[in-house]
Motif scaffolding. Sequence first.
Motif, PDB file in Angstrom:
ATOM      1  N   TYR A 162       9.419  20.899  -3.418  1.00  0.00           N
ATOM      2  CA  TYR A 162      10.169  19.929  -4.224  1.00  0.00           C
ATOM      3  C   TYR A 162       9.837  20.103  -5.698  1.00  0.00           C
ATOM      4  O   TYR A 162       8.672  20.309  -6.078  1.00  0.00           O
ATOM      5  N   ASN A 163      10.881  20.025  -6.517  1.00  0.00           N
ATOM      6  CA  ASN A 163      10.729  20.152  -7.964  1.00  0.00           C
ATOM      7  C   ASN A 163      11.070  18.828  -8.649  1.00  0.00           C
ATOM      8  O   ASN A 163      11.696  17.946  -8.056  1.00  0.00           O
ATOM      9  N   ASN A 164      10.709  18.727  -9.914  1.00  0.00           N
ATOM     10  CA  ASN A 164      10.985  17.522 -10.713  1.00  0.00           C
ATOM     11  C   ASN A 164      10.493  16.266 -10.003  1.00  0.00           C
ATOM     12  O   ASN A 164      11.214  15.285  -9.850  1.00  0.00           O
ATOM     13  N   ILE A 165       9.250  16.336  -9.553  1.00  0.00           N
ATOM     14  CA  ILE A 165       8.663  15.205  -8.825  1.00  0.00           C
ATOM     15  C   ILE A 165       8.102  14.184  -9.820  1.00  0.00           C
ATOM     16  O   ILE A 165       7.374  14.534 -10.741  1.00  0.00           O
ATOM     17  N   LYS A 166       8.470  12.919  -9.607  1.00  0.00           N
ATOM     18  CA  LYS A 166       7.989  11.859 -10.475  1.00  0.00           C
ATOM     19  C   LYS A 166       7.588  10.653  -9.631  1.00  0.00           C
ATOM     20  O   LYS A 166       8.241  10.343  -8.629  1.00  0.00           O
ATOM     21  N   PRO A 167       6.523   9.981 -10.015  1.00  0.00           N
ATOM     22  CA  PRO A 167       6.097   8.801  -9.244  1.00  0.00           C
ATOM     23  C   PRO A 167       6.987   7.597  -9.535  1.00  0.00           C
ATOM     24  O   PRO A 167       7.550   7.471 -10.624  1.00  0.00           O
ATOM     25  N   MET A 168       7.112   6.722  -8.564  1.00  0.00           N
ATOM     26  CA  MET A 168       7.819   5.462  -8.751  1.00  0.00           C
ATOM     27  C   MET A 168       6.812   4.394  -9.157  1.00  0.00           C
ATOM     28  O   MET A 168       5.699   4.340  -8.642  1.00  0.00           O
ATOM     29  N   ASP A 225       0.821  -1.216   0.000  1.00  0.00           N
ATOM     30  CA  ASP A 225       0.000   0.000   0.000  1.00  0.00           C
ATOM     31  C   ASP A 225       0.854   1.264   0.000  1.00  0.00           C
ATOM     32  O   ASP A 225       0.336   2.358  -0.213  1.00  0.00           O
ATOM     33  N   ASN A 226       2.152   1.096   0.267  1.00  0.00           N
ATOM     34  CA  ASN A 226       3.038   2.253   0.193  1.00  0.00           C
ATOM     35  C   ASN A 226       3.092   2.770  -1.239  1.00  0.00           C
ATOM     36  O   ASN A 226       2.930   2.010  -2.194  1.00  0.00           O
ATOM     37  N   SER A 227       3.361   4.040  -1.386  1.00  0.00           N
ATOM     38  CA  SER A 227       3.597   4.629  -2.700  1.00  0.00           C
ATOM     39  C   SER A 227       4.578   5.774  -2.522  1.00  0.00           C
ATOM     40  O   SER A 227       4.507   6.517  -1.546  1.00  0.00           O
ATOM     41  N   PHE A 228       5.506   5.883  -3.466  1.00  0.00           N
ATOM     42  CA  PHE A 228       6.610   6.831  -3.298  1.00  0.00           C
ATOM     43  C   PHE A 228       6.737   7.752  -4.502  1.00  0.00           C
ATOM     44  O   PHE A 228       6.371   7.402  -5.633  1.00  0.00           O
ATOM     45  N   LEU A 229       7.301   8.917  -4.221  1.00  0.00           N
ATOM     46  CA  LEU A 229       7.643   9.899  -5.236  1.00  0.00           C
ATOM     47  C   LEU A 229       9.137  10.162  -5.197  1.00  0.00           C
ATOM     48  O   LEU A 229       9.764  10.035  -4.146  1.00  0.00           O
ATOM     49  N   ILE A 230       9.681  10.541  -6.340  1.00  0.00           N
ATOM     50  CA  ILE A 230      11.085  10.924  -6.433  1.00  0.00           C
ATOM     51  C   ILE A 230      11.165  12.397  -6.801  1.00  0.00           C
ATOM     52  O   ILE A 230      10.506  12.850  -7.733  1.00  0.00           O
ATOM     53  N   ALA A 231      11.977  13.132  -6.059  1.00  0.00           N
ATOM     54  CA  ALA A 231      12.236  14.544  -6.382  1.00  0.00           C
ATOM     55  C   ALA A 231      13.745  14.751  -6.431  1.00  0.00           C
ATOM     56  O   ALA A 231      14.471  14.262  -5.558  1.00  0.00           O
ATOM     57  N   GLN A 232      14.203  15.453  -7.447  1.00  0.00           N
ATOM     58  CA  GLN A 232      15.633  15.672  -7.585  1.00  0.00           C
ATOM     59  C   GLN A 232      16.076  17.039  -7.083  1.00  0.00           C
ATOM     60  O   GLN A 232      17.273  17.284  -6.943  1.00  0.00           O
ATOM     61  N   ASP A 233      15.122  17.928  -6.818  1.00  0.00           N
ATOM     62  CA  ASP A 233      15.469  19.268  -6.325  1.00  0.00           C
ATOM     63  C   ASP A 233      14.577  19.618  -5.146  1.00  0.00           C
ATOM     64  O   ASP A 233      13.399  19.235  -5.091  1.00  0.00           O
ATOM     65  N   ARG A 234      15.152  20.377  -4.218  1.00  0.00           N
ATOM     66  CA  ARG A 234      14.386  20.853  -3.070  1.00  0.00           C
ATOM     67  C   ARG A 234      14.684  22.334  -2.848  1.00  0.00           C
ATOM     68  O   ARG A 234      15.847  22.745  -2.878  1.00  0.00           O
ATOM     69  N   ILE A 235      13.652  23.121  -2.621  1.00  0.00           N
ATOM     70  CA  ILE A 235      13.817  24.554  -2.381  1.00  0.00           C
ATOM     71  C   ILE A 235      13.344  24.860  -0.966  1.00  0.00           C
ATOM     72  O   ILE A 235      12.230  24.486  -0.570  1.00  0.00           O
ATOM     73  N   ALA A 236      14.182  25.536  -0.205  1.00  0.00           N
ATOM     74  CA  ALA A 236      13.824  25.909   1.174  1.00  0.00           C
ATOM     75  C   ALA A 236      13.060  27.224   1.167  1.00  0.00           C
ATOM     76  O   ALA A 236      13.471  28.195   0.519  1.00  0.00           O
ATOM     77  N   ARG A 237      11.945  27.250   1.872  1.00  0.00           N
ATOM     78  CA  ARG A 237      11.151  28.473   2.035  1.00  0.00           C
ATOM     79  C   ARG A 237      11.175  28.842   3.516  1.00  0.00           C
ATOM     80  O   ARG A 237      10.760  28.055   4.358  1.00  0.00           O
ATOM     81  N   VAL A 238      11.642  30.068   3.787  1.00  0.00           N
ATOM     82  CA  VAL A 238      11.784  30.513   5.169  1.00  0.00           C
ATOM     83  C   VAL A 238      10.720  31.556   5.466  1.00  0.00           C
ATOM     84  O   VAL A 238      10.598  32.576   4.768  1.00  0.00           O
ATOM     85  N   THR A 239       9.910  31.299   6.498  1.00  0.00           N
ATOM     86  CA  THR A 239       8.915  32.262   6.960  1.00  0.00           C
ATOM     87  C   THR A 239       9.213  32.608   8.417  1.00  0.00           C
ATOM     88  O   THR A 239       9.878  31.836   9.119  1.00  0.00           O
ATOM     89  N   THR A 240       8.743  33.787   8.840  1.00  0.00           N
ATOM     90  CA  THR A 240       8.986  34.213  10.225  1.00  0.00           C
ATOM     91  C   THR A 240       7.676  34.226  10.995  1.00  0.00           C
ATOM     92  O   THR A 240       6.611  34.546  10.456  1.00  0.00           O
TER      93      THR A 240
END
Length: 543
Positions: free
Chosen positions: A268-274, A184-199
């Motif tokens: 996350y960018n470039n997200i693709k399902p496995m 029942d597990n399902s996974f995604l692959i992302a090759q890029d991650r962008i940090a968003r900083v809020t205060t």
Amino acid sequence: MTNRILILTMTAFFLLVISVVAVVTSNDSTTNTMKETDSTKTDEQVVEITNEIILEPVFEKLRALQNSKTGKVRIVHIGDSHIQADLFTGKIRKEFHETFGNGGFGFSFPFSLAKTNGSRSISYQSESSWESLRNVAQTNEKTTSIGVGGIIVGTHDKDFAIEVQIKDTAYGFNSFSIISTNPDNSFLIAQDRIARVTTQKSTSPKQISHTIKKGETLSSIGKKYRISVPEIKKVNHLSSSLLSVGKIISIPSKQKKTTTKSIVTYGYNNIKPMKYEHNFFTYHSDTVINHLFVRPQQNGPAECTINGFVYEKESSGVVYSNIGINGSKCSDFNKTPLFYQQLPLLRPELIIISLGTNESFSAVTSEEFMNQLLAMIQSIRSTNPSVAILVTTPPPSQLRNRTRNSFISEYTDQIVQNAEIYGYAVWNMYEQLGKDSQIEYMASKGILGNDRVHYSKAGYNTQATYFSNSFRNAFNRYAIKMQNKENEQIQLPMIQVNQEKQMVQEIETITKPLEATTDQVQDKNQKSTAIRESFKKIHDNKE
């Protein structure tokens, strides 16, 4: 004539022998064989693999791999703490890749999520909380989920992220797979991650620190700061009004202080399902990957569980997987059936077993150790019927009080004696490292650790070099043998044709005089017949 033909036949036989010897000699330097490494010991120092005939199917696949430069040969190395750190197996992997090609890193478990040691070639990081369970745990309903890695990790965080970083770029990959017990597990692959900083701002009463001076009381301090004595007691958890000079207390203030907190979230960018296929969650890339993030898909199960990852390249070569669990014994693998059920997912042609150290510290008899080892081999073959098995004996060690560990010697004898009976090959590491007599020497040279059980990086590299050299020697013997057979198949027809031609020529030489003599006799007979017929005619005319 008969003697002459016999002599010719013997001559042809000797020519055949000389030709074959010449072929063997000429091909010694051209046969595809494993090369010695810089740290190679002499052949006299290398303890050879026994019952190496078991490995011939693997050798043939490796030879074909060398010749065609296509396909993969997959090897799985199973063991305990000597294997989990991937120092011993990591060095072997490097040497095999150098010889046969780098087909990929193979199986890897994210040990850092389980807060334990693992290979330094691949890094795993996650901010989520993960629970783990190893096969050394007592059997319960959860141990049934322990699969091919001998350990499992799981999390209830439905927004987890696992960052995978290849530290050794030689192990960049095109194919990435996840083995999981929960379909029942399902996974995604992302090759890029962008940090968003809020205060985020928050206010709270400002606290004032006051140091007690001589003669001060709570009442006088309260009047100074315009606050009641009960409030001072409450903030400082005071049960009486007695004060100690020099003590620092907090004074609540009606003033407010503002606190700013930075909150980091990730996109996350470039997200693709496995894809889920063949009991794997898989992802393939046309380009080599060294960095990615594993994410769950939405609406996943309450708990996500992972049994391990598999990395392979598009290029041909050896895929060398290591499966090691600190403290494990043969019996620990035997009590988790899912381990054997998932083992075929790695498609091994050769399985190497390196266990026995932990059995010795549990005072397991050699008979019981052998029973468990044979049960393990039988279970492996039940799900991998064509796999070849190589058992390494455990290395020399000492017991906790630094007394002789006689169990290792006894286990070694049992492993070697039963090899031919039960059809596995053996590399005797115990003998290779000098048995018990070299323990203190190895410790003094920094090869063996202070616990007299585990080895240093240099020690595991030494073990790996010895093993690779022994494997190389066995492979080279097989490669040369097969090359010679192939050369014989080419040379024998040529020799037979030449031999036949020579025999025809010799027979013609022998029979020519006989043919000439026969012609002369026939000629005389014809002349005699003609004379007789002439006389007969004369006689008839007279009558």
